[in-house]
Design a protein around this motif. Structure first.
Motif, short mmCIF file in Angstrom:
data_model
loop_
_atom_site.label_atom_id
_atom_site.label_comp_id
_atom_site.label_asym_id
_atom_site.label_seq_id
_atom_site.Cartn_x
_atom_site.Cartn_y
_atom_site.Cartn_z
N HIS A 45 0.62 -1.68 0.39
CA HIS A 45 -0.18 -0.16 0.06
C HIS A 45 0.84 1.25 -0.14
N LEU A 46 2.57 1.41 0.22
CA LEU A 46 2.78 2.43 0.09
C LEU A 46 3.48 2.60 -1.59
N SER A 47 3.89 3.85 -1.66
CA SER A 47 4.44 4.00 -2.89
C SER A 47 5.90 4.13 -2.30
N GLU A 48 6.91 4.16 -3.76
CA GLU A 48 8.64 4.22 -3.49
C GLU A 48 9.08 5.27 -2.57
N GLY A 49 9.37 5.00 -1.39
CA GLY A 49 10.20 5.51 -0.79
C GLY A 49 11.17 4.97 0.11
N MET A 50 11.92 5.48 1.38
CA MET A 50 12.41 5.16 2.43
C MET A 50 11.63 5.64 3.97
N TYR A 51 11.09 4.64 4.63
CA TYR A 51 10.26 4.20 5.47
C TYR A 51 10.70 3.53 6.46
N TYR A 52 10.87 3.70 7.96
CA TYR A 52 11.00 2.89 8.92
C TYR A 52 9.70 2.67 10.02
N VAL A 53 10.72 0.67 9.85
CA VAL A 53 9.84 0.21 11.56
C VAL A 53 10.34 -0.01 12.23
N ARG A 54 9.41 0.34 13.26
CA ARG A 54 9.82 -0.23 14.47
C ARG A 54 9.41 -1.61 15.14
N ILE A 55 10.10 -2.59 15.37
CA ILE A 55 9.23 -3.61 15.85
C ILE A 55 9.86 -4.24 17.14
N TYR A 56 8.32 -3.92 18.04
CA TYR A 56 8.38 -4.81 19.33
C TYR A 56 8.55 -5.54 19.61
N LEU A 57 9.98 -6.29 20.63
CA LEU A 57 9.63 -7.24 21.52
C LEU A 57 9.70 -7.55 22.68
N ASN A 58 8.94 -7.98 23.43
CA ASN A 58 8.88 -8.30 24.88
C ASN A 58 8.79 -6.61 25.02
N HIS A 59 9.56 -5.77 25.63
CA HIS A 59 9.80 -4.75 26.04
C HIS A 59 10.77 -3.75 26.02
N SER A 60 11.26 -4.58 24.52
CA SER A 60 12.22 -3.23 23.55
C SER A 60 11.63 -3.57 22.68
#
Length: 70
Positions: A45-60
């Motif tokens: 659903h996103l167009s070309e470009g730079m994105y950031y992903v924050r991956i949550y695992l337990n409490h971090s």
């Protein structure tokens, strides 16, 4: 259209309770805390470009850069 560019695979995680958030380069939240399915998520659903992903695992979390190209 190559759908392999539409999936982001997260490696090195063996736990089931993992969530993620996507942000654009201005810090705008594009997805809320969604659950990973099969350690991957779609960016079709996103167009070309730079994105950031924050991956949550337990409490971090970890923050990674994602670049979508066609």
């Amino acid at each position: 259209h190559d759908t392999s560019n539409d999936l982001v695979k997260v490696q090195g995680i063996d736990q089931e309770n993992v969530h993620y958030q996507l942000f654009d380069n201005k810090g705008q939240v594009l997805t809320h805390r969604e659950k990973l399915v099969n350690n991957e998520f779609s960016i079709k659903h996103l167009s070309e470009g730079m994105y950031y992903v924050r991956i949550y695992l337990n409490h971090s979390y970890v923050l990674k850069k994602v670049i979508k190209i066609s």
